[in-house]
Design an enzyme around this catalytic site. Structure first.
Site, PDB file in Angstrom:
ATOM      1  CG  HIS A  21       2.656  11.145  17.210  1.00 40.37           C
ATOM      2  ND1 HIS A  21       3.789  11.896  17.394  1.00 40.37           N
ATOM      3  CD2 HIS A  21       2.121  11.557  16.025  1.00 40.37           C
ATOM      4  CE1 HIS A  21       3.954  12.718  16.379  1.00 40.37           C
ATOM      5  NE2 HIS A  21       2.948  12.546  15.532  1.00 40.37           N
ATOM      6  CE  LYS A  45       7.865  17.023   7.212  1.00 36.21           C
ATOM      7  NZ  LYS A  45       6.988  16.635   8.283  1.00 36.21           N
ATOM      8  NE  ARG A  94      -2.273  17.941  14.821  1.00 39.85           N
ATOM      9  CZ  ARG A  94      -1.071  18.270  14.375  1.00 39.85           C
ATOM     10  NH1 ARG A  94      -0.052  18.310  15.192  1.00 39.85           N
ATOM     11  NH2 ARG A  94      -0.888  18.589  13.107  1.00 39.85           N
ATOM     12  CB  SER A 132       6.895  16.524  16.096  1.00 41.44           C
ATOM     13  OG  SER A 132       6.231  15.301  16.260  1.00 41.44           O
TER      14      SER A 132
HETATM   15  O1  PNS Z   1       3.745  12.912  10.086  1.00 40.36           O
HETATM   16  P1  PNS Z   1       3.647  13.423   8.681  1.00 40.36           P
HETATM   17  O2  PNS Z   1       4.935  14.088   8.282  1.00 40.36           O
HETATM   18  O3  PNS Z   1       2.435  14.293   8.470  1.00 40.36           O
HETATM   19  O4  PNS Z   1       3.469  12.118   7.740  1.00 40.36           O
HETATM   20  C1  PNS Z   1       3.339  12.232   6.352  1.00 40.36           C
HETATM   21  C2  PNS Z   1       3.368  10.851   5.666  1.00 40.36           C
HETATM   22  C3  PNS Z   1       4.629  10.089   6.030  1.00 40.36           C
HETATM   23  C4  PNS Z   1       2.162  10.059   6.091  1.00 40.36           C
HETATM   24  C5  PNS Z   1       3.287  11.122   4.127  1.00 40.36           C
HETATM   25  O5  PNS Z   1       4.275  12.057   3.785  1.00 40.36           O
HETATM   26  C6  PNS Z   1       3.485   9.877   3.282  1.00 40.36           C
HETATM   27  O6  PNS Z   1       2.696   8.947   3.318  1.00 40.36           O
HETATM   28  N1  PNS Z   1       4.561   9.836   2.490  1.00 40.36           N
HETATM   29  C7  PNS Z   1       4.883   8.713   1.637  1.00 40.36           C
HETATM   30  C8  PNS Z   1       4.898   9.114   0.179  1.00 40.36           C
HETATM   31  C9  PNS Z   1       3.574   8.816  -0.510  1.00 40.36           C
HETATM   32  O7  PNS Z   1       3.070   7.732  -0.462  1.00 40.36           O
HETATM   33  N2  PNS Z   1       3.022   9.855  -1.211  1.00 40.36           N
HETATM   34  C10 PNS Z   1       1.814   9.746  -1.966  1.00 40.36           C
HETATM   35  C11 PNS Z   1       0.523   9.788  -1.160  1.00 40.36           C
HETATM   36  S1  PNS Z   1       0.264  11.256  -0.261  1.00 40.36           S
END
Ligand code: PNS
Length: 165
Positions: A21, A45, A94, A132
């Site tokens: 990150h 989670k 990745r 993570s």
């Molecule tokens: O590090 P992660 O857990 O892969 O991040 C995921 C994240 C936070 C980018 C994603 O879950 C997110 O954007 N959530 C917000 C909800 C949202 O906007 N959902 C609709 C579009 S996917």
């Protein structure tokens, strides 16, 4: 016309931040005027660290980068991006296995808000296996995580996972 400043968002769970990150933050910050690292608050989670702890850890490690800010958000990412005036969502890839999930999110976000572009950066090879989730698993099983997360994060992980603090 005055040049427009580019604000980018780097959203994620960051539970906790890894060197992968951090590499993305360093490289992403060079591409925009302001980079907001945004932690999702309303996650399904069970996180290891609270949002406040994750904000603290992130702030410690992004301290050398003046154009990088740390924040958290609830709800739809594109709505938060619009609130912040961000026109770019930054995400890392990745391996090919990340692609499907990332593509789905990018297309959904584009449908919700076509003015916001998702930009992908390829992870550095040496960090491309770090997540993570695996870092938490390895330290929980007594493995060595040196070099996978920033040293300050390693200390916190040790306290949380090994000493239960
Ligand atoms: O590090 P992660 O857990 O892969 O991040 C995921 C994240 C936070 C980018 C994603 O879950 C997110 O954007 N959530 C917000 C909800 C949202 O906007 N959902 C609709 C579009 S996917």
């Amino acid at each position: 016309m005055a040049p427009r400043s580019v604000i980018a968002l780097y959203p994620g769970s960051f539970d906790p931040i890894t060197n992968g990150h951090l590499d993305l933050i360093e490289r992403g910050a060079r591409l925009c005027d302001r980079l907001i690292v945004a932690i999702l608050r309303n996650e399904d989670k069970e996180p290891l660290f609270t949002v406040e702890e994750r904000i603290e850890m992130l702030r410690e490690v992004v301290h050398p980068y003046p154009s990088v800010q740390v924040d958290s958000f609830n709800g739809l990412l594109v709505e938060y991006a619009q609130e912040k005036g961000a026109c770019v969502i930054l995400r890392g890839i990745r391996a090919i296995s990340d692609y499907e999930y990332e593509l789905q999110m990018a297309l959904m976000n584009r449908r919700l808000c076509p003015a916001i572009e998702t930009v992908f950066l390829m992870a550095k090879e040496e960090y491309s296996f770090i997540s993570s989730r695996l870092v938490k698993q390895v330290i929980g099983l007594g493995g060595n995580i040196a070099g996978l997360v920033p040293p300050s994060v390693e200390v916190r992980l040790r306290h949380r996972v090994l000493d239960g603090r």
